[in-house]
Design a protein around this motif. Structure first.
Motif, PDB file in Angstrom:
ATOM      1  N   LYS A  29       1.141  -1.244   0.015  1.00 48.54           N
ATOM      2  CA  LYS A  29      -0.090  -0.465   0.069  1.00 48.54           C
ATOM      3  C   LYS A  29       1.279   1.619   0.164  1.00 48.54           C
ATOM      4  CE  LYS A  29      -4.582  -0.004   1.347  1.00 48.54           C
ATOM      5  NZ  LYS A  29      -5.577   0.126   0.574  1.00 48.54           N
ATOM      6  N   LYS A  30       0.615   1.814  -0.764  1.00 47.21           N
ATOM      7  CA  LYS A  30       1.086   3.575  -1.357  1.00 47.21           C
ATOM      8  C   LYS A  30       0.478   5.026   0.047  1.00 47.21           C
ATOM      9  CE  LYS A  30       3.307   5.188  -4.705  1.00 47.21           C
ATOM     10  NZ  LYS A  30       2.963   6.014  -6.119  1.00 47.21           N
ATOM     11  N   VAL A  31       1.696   4.844   1.021  1.00 48.76           N
ATOM     12  CA  VAL A  31       0.138   6.191   2.146  1.00 48.76           C
ATOM     13  C   VAL A  31       1.349   7.273   1.998  1.00 48.76           C
ATOM     14  CG1 VAL A  31      -0.346   6.265   4.195  1.00 48.76           C
ATOM     15  CG2 VAL A  31      -0.414   4.176   3.491  1.00 48.76           C
ATOM     16  N   LEU A  32       1.282   8.252   1.879  1.00 50.01           N
ATOM     17  CA  LEU A  32       0.840  10.038   2.470  1.00 50.01           C
ATOM     18  C   LEU A  32       0.187  10.136   3.745  1.00 50.01           C
ATOM     19  CD1 LEU A  32       3.063  11.865   1.150  1.00 50.01           C
ATOM     20  CD2 LEU A  32       1.272  12.753  -0.167  1.00 50.01           C
ATOM     21  N   LEU A  33       1.416  10.545   4.216  1.00 53.65           N
ATOM     22  CA  LEU A  33       0.756  11.195   5.169  1.00 53.65           C
ATOM     23  C   LEU A  33       1.486  12.784   5.270  1.00 53.65           C
ATOM     24  CD1 LEU A  33      -0.080  11.702   8.621  1.00 53.65           C
ATOM     25  CD2 LEU A  33       1.764  11.475   8.880  1.00 53.65           C
ATOM     26  N   LEU A  34       0.424  13.773   4.768  1.00 55.00           N
ATOM     27  CA  LEU A  34       0.444  15.130   4.805  1.00 55.00           C
ATOM     28  C   LEU A  34       0.490  16.115   6.036  1.00 55.00           C
ATOM     29  CD1 LEU A  34      -1.416  15.994   1.470  1.00 55.00           C
ATOM     30  CD2 LEU A  34       0.970  15.130   1.820  1.00 55.00           C
ATOM     31  N   GLU A  35       1.674  17.032   6.230  1.00 53.85           N
ATOM     32  CA  GLU A  35       1.415  17.648   7.685  1.00 53.85           C
ATOM     33  C   GLU A  35       1.775  19.200   7.465  1.00 53.85           C
ATOM     34  OE1 GLU A  35       0.428  17.313  10.885  1.00 53.85           O
ATOM     35  OE2 GLU A  35       1.122  19.847  10.990  1.00 53.85           O
ATOM     36  N   ARG A  36       0.805  20.002   7.975  1.00 57.85           N
ATOM     37  CA  ARG A  36       0.983  21.674   7.435  1.00 57.85           C
ATOM     38  C   ARG A  36       2.334  21.758   8.322  1.00 57.85           C
ATOM     39  NH1 ARG A  36      -4.068  24.121   9.059  1.00 57.85           N
ATOM     40  NH2 ARG A  36      -4.088  23.593  11.189  1.00 57.85           N
ATOM     41  N   ASN A  37       2.534  21.884   9.709  1.00 55.79           N
ATOM     42  CA  ASN A  37       3.671  22.299  10.404  1.00 55.79           C
ATOM     43  C   ASN A  37       4.789  21.086  10.288  1.00 55.79           C
ATOM     44  OD1 ASN A  37       2.202  25.079  10.571  1.00 55.79           O
ATOM     45  ND2 ASN A  37       0.926  23.959  11.909  1.00 55.79           N
ATOM     46  N   THR A  38       4.852  20.970  11.936  1.00 52.52           N
ATOM     47  CA  THR A  38       6.115  19.850  12.113  1.00 52.52           C
ATOM     48  C   THR A  38       5.306  18.594  12.233  1.00 52.52           C
ATOM     49  OG1 THR A  38       6.356  20.953  14.004  1.00 52.52           O
ATOM     50  CG2 THR A  38       8.363  21.197  12.020  1.00 52.52           C
ATOM     51  N   LEU A  39       5.729  16.814  11.963  1.00 58.64           N
ATOM     52  CA  LEU A  39       4.965  16.215  13.122  1.00 58.64           C
ATOM     53  C   LEU A  39       5.072  16.175  14.449  1.00 58.64           C
ATOM     54  CD1 LEU A  39       6.642  12.945  11.044  1.00 58.64           C
ATOM     55  CD2 LEU A  39       4.137  13.737  11.211  1.00 58.64           C
ATOM     56  N   ASN A  40       3.548  15.981  15.054  1.00 54.47           N
ATOM     57  CA  ASN A  40       2.862  15.666  16.313  1.00 54.47           C
ATOM     58  C   ASN A  40       3.266  17.466  17.077  1.00 54.47           C
ATOM     59  OD1 ASN A  40       1.902  13.569  16.017  1.00 54.47           O
ATOM     60  ND2 ASN A  40       4.005  13.129  15.561  1.00 54.47           N
ATOM     61  N   SER A  41       2.809  18.676  16.010  1.00 52.25           N
ATOM     62  CA  SER A  41       3.203  19.613  16.638  1.00 52.25           C
ATOM     63  C   SER A  41       2.183  20.749  17.122  1.00 52.25           C
ATOM     64  CB  SER A  41       4.177  20.517  16.133  1.00 52.25           C
ATOM     65  OG  SER A  41       3.248  21.266  14.660  1.00 52.25           O
ATOM     66  N   GLY A  42       0.576  20.165  16.865  1.00 51.82           N
ATOM     67  CA  GLY A  42      -0.670  20.131  17.131  1.00 51.82           C
ATOM     68  C   GLY A  42      -1.368  20.439  18.220  1.00 51.82           C
ATOM     69  N   THR A  43      -1.906  19.974  18.153  1.00 50.98           N
ATOM     70  CA  THR A  43      -2.748  19.546  19.991  1.00 50.98           C
ATOM     71  C   THR A  43      -2.185  18.181  20.832  1.00 50.98           C
ATOM     72  OG1 THR A  43      -4.785  18.093  18.954  1.00 50.98           O
ATOM     73  CG2 THR A  43      -4.982  20.778  19.469  1.00 50.98           C
ATOM     74  N   THR A  44      -1.564  17.596  19.897  1.00 52.03           N
ATOM     75  CA  THR A  44      -1.069  16.417  20.682  1.00 52.03           C
ATOM     76  C   THR A  44       0.412  16.866  21.326  1.00 52.03           C
ATOM     77  OG1 THR A  44      -1.937  14.461  18.764  1.00 52.03           O
ATOM     78  CG2 THR A  44       0.149  13.724  19.784  1.00 52.03           C
ATOM     79  N   SER A  45       0.895  17.979  20.923  1.00 51.62           N
ATOM     80  CA  SER A  45       1.735  18.290  22.225  1.00 51.62           C
ATOM     81  C   SER A  45       1.128  19.028  23.162  1.00 51.62           C
ATOM     82  CB  SER A  45       3.074  19.003  21.123  1.00 51.62           C
ATOM     83  OG  SER A  45       2.292  20.208  20.646  1.00 51.62           O
ATOM     84  N   GLN A  46      -0.409  18.633  23.713  1.00 52.88           N
ATOM     85  CA  GLN A  46      -0.554  19.546  24.571  1.00 52.88           C
ATOM     86  C   GLN A  46      -1.402  18.705  25.703  1.00 52.88           C
ATOM     87  OE1 GLN A  46      -3.720  21.936  22.583  1.00 52.88           O
ATOM     88  NE2 GLN A  46      -2.686  23.777  22.534  1.00 52.88           N
ATOM     89  N   ALA A  47      -1.054  16.993  25.737  1.00 54.48           N
ATOM     90  CA  ALA A  47      -2.041  16.897  26.146  1.00 54.48           C
ATOM     91  C   ALA A  47      -1.027  16.410  27.758  1.00 54.48           C
ATOM     92  CB  ALA A  47      -2.071  15.211  25.220  1.00 54.48           C
ATOM     93  N   ALA A  48      -1.781  15.864  28.912  1.00 55.87           N
ATOM     94  CA  ALA A  48      -1.254  15.773  29.906  1.00 55.87           C
ATOM     95  C   ALA A  48      -1.254  14.345  29.641  1.00 55.87           C
ATOM     96  CB  ALA A  48      -2.446  16.145  31.141  1.00 55.87           C
ATOM     97  N   SER A  49      -1.999  13.136  28.997  1.00 51.80           N
ATOM     98  CA  SER A  49      -1.833  12.243  28.788  1.00 51.80           C
ATOM     99  C   SER A  49      -1.633  10.829  29.452  1.00 51.80           C
ATOM    100  CB  SER A  49       0.374  12.107  27.728  1.00 51.80           C
ATOM    101  OG  SER A  49       0.241  12.774  27.057  1.00 51.80           O
TER     102      SER A  49
END
Ligand SMILES: Cc1cc2nc3c(=O)[nH]c(=O)nc-3n(C[C@H](O)[C@H](O)[C@H](O)COP(=O)(O)OP(=O)(O)OC[C@H]3O[C@@H](n4cnc5c(N)ncnc54)[C@H](O)[C@@H]3O)c2cc1C
Length: 406
Positions: A29-49
């Protein structure tokens, strides 16, 4: 020359990353991931996790279990801890209602085969001596719960997906999802003049998903809602091995963080924003002028009754982040009603880290037209025909789902 992929994923947060991890497990499977900033710099980086096993139904229990299974596998395959701290979780109730909640959560966890210890006050204070508890508090302890570094977990999905063949483009904004004019996705149009073709597109753009979906004539039943936590100055009382605590009487949770204590408080009245008002870079975005002070003033005293040390400490950090909430607190996972081949995965309701593998696996199964490992009917993107994330009255319903959360 036309660039063609089998699947394009829009958004490189933890949900897009987990989807990439599962989608690239299918050979060829040819899969492409597009991100406008850098990976995981959106709300993911804000989580208490926080990673908590106890969930109110089988579907959510299956999804969170999938994440725990992936963590173990990724730790092994990548030879990395991923910043996972299995410190356990104390769930504490003092009022009659909260005691009942603690007991119910423990029963549910036990029903799903999760180990639960029922503790007395002394045993709880042995684990977290900084707590102040009445003798008759209801206390359960789940040893397998913990917290993780959300950035490291999300990066681990991508690292493994790259080994499995994922192609990534960062710094590329998807302006539009393209269709053939008869309701079938054909690819994406990007800001750098690129047109990339695929008849399967995964929309995993976090709280920005509504913007691309609206261009396709679908209003998603989700709104950006404030989630927040504070971190105290470091203090020797707070061991890095302290368990998480859930304190329903104070509408609060805690966990250790950089030598201090991280605590989250739920807004009495949920605070929301229009997706159209979110900047591309989420850091520095504020829902209002108060920067969380009103919530802190309202929630501090009930919390300090459990943690008197808070009265002596300064606050070093405040994170007022963006979560994506639906009116019924259920996620959005499924094909868009208006366009065949567009699969949306968002509306994580403050649990996107804990549920990330569940999201990723379900998306891959839908894209690959395989039976799903757990039921998905409650996540149907079309379940609120009147949804309108650009309307404050609708967003209020989403924000209420957060303030009602237990
Ligand atoms: C304060 C706070 C505490 C939290 N605590 C927890 C917790 O304890 N446990 C838990 O499980 N969850 C928690 N969460 C929730 C968790 O952070 C989210 O559920 C999760 O990060 C959502 O991931 P995502 O991939 O959907 O979104 P994001 O991480 O925001 O990723 C979306 C990505 O898509 C990109 N994008 C959007 N539009 C486009 C476009 N047009 N073109 C290209 N790229 C695009 C964005 O740049 C972004 O990087 C918390 C959230 C907050 C704010």
């Amino acid at each position: 020359m036309k660039t063609h992929y089998d699947v394009i994923i829009v958004g490189g947060g933890i949900i897009g990353s987990a989807a990439a991890y599962y989608l690239t497990q299918t050979k060829h499977k040819k899969v492409l991931l597009l991100e406008r900033n850098t990976l995981n710099s959106g709300t993911t980086s804000q989580a208490a996790s926080l990673l908590i096993h106890s969930r109110p139904n089988q579907v959510l229990a299956d999804m969170v279990q999938e994440t725990f299974t992936s963590i173990t596998k990724l730790q092994h395959d990548l030879d990395d801890t991923l910043g996972y701290n299995p410190v356990g979780c104390l769930h504490i109730g003092v009022s009659e209602q909260a005691k009942a909640d603690v007991k119910q959560a423990a029963d549910v966890a036990e029903n799903f085969g999760v180990e639960v210890e029922h503790l007395d006050r002394k045993a709880a204070l042995n684990k977290s001596p900084w707590l102040q508890l009445p003798a008759d508090a209801a206390i359960s302890f789940i040893p397998e719960d913990g917290y993780i570094d959300s950035y490291l977990l999300a990066s681990a999905y991508v690292r493994q997906a790259r080994i499995q063949g994922l192609i990534i483009q960062q710094g590329v904004t998807v302006n539009e999802i393209l269709t053939d004019g008869q309701g079938q996705a054909t690819g994406v149009q990007c800001d750098n003049e690129q047109t990339i073709y695929a008849d399967k597109v995964v929309l995993a753009g976090g709280p920005w998903c509504s913007l691309l979906a609206a261009k396709l004539g679908s209003n998603l039943p989700v709104a950006p809602v404030r989630s927040q936590y504070w971190i105290t100055q470091p203090h020797p009382d707070f061991s890095p091995l302290s368990p998480l605590t859930l304190l329903p009487d104070a509408k609060a949770y805690t966990r250790p963080e950089v030598g201090g204590l991280l605590f989250g408080l739920r807004d009495e009245q949920g605070v929301h924003a229009s997706p159209a008002d979110l900047p591309n870079d989420i850091h520095g975005f504020s829902f209002g002028s108060d920067n969380g002070w009103e919530s802190l003033m309202a929630g501090f005293e009930p919390l300090a009754k459990f943690i008197p040390k808070l009265n002596d400490l300064s606050i070093d950090h405040y994170i007022g982040g963006v979560s994506s909430y639906t009116p019924d607190g259920r996620y959005i996972i499924g094909e868009l009603p208006s366009v065949k081949g567009v699969f949306v995965a968002t509306g994580c309701c403050g649990a996107g880290i804990a549920m990330s593998s569940g999201f990723g696996r379900l998306v891959a199964e839908l894209v690959n037209e395989k039976p799903t490992f757990t039921r998905i009917d409650t996540f149907n993107p079309a379940r609120f025909p009147e949804a309108d994330p650009f309307n404050p009255i609708f967003r209020e319903q989403c924000a209420n789902a957060r303030s009602r959360k237990k």
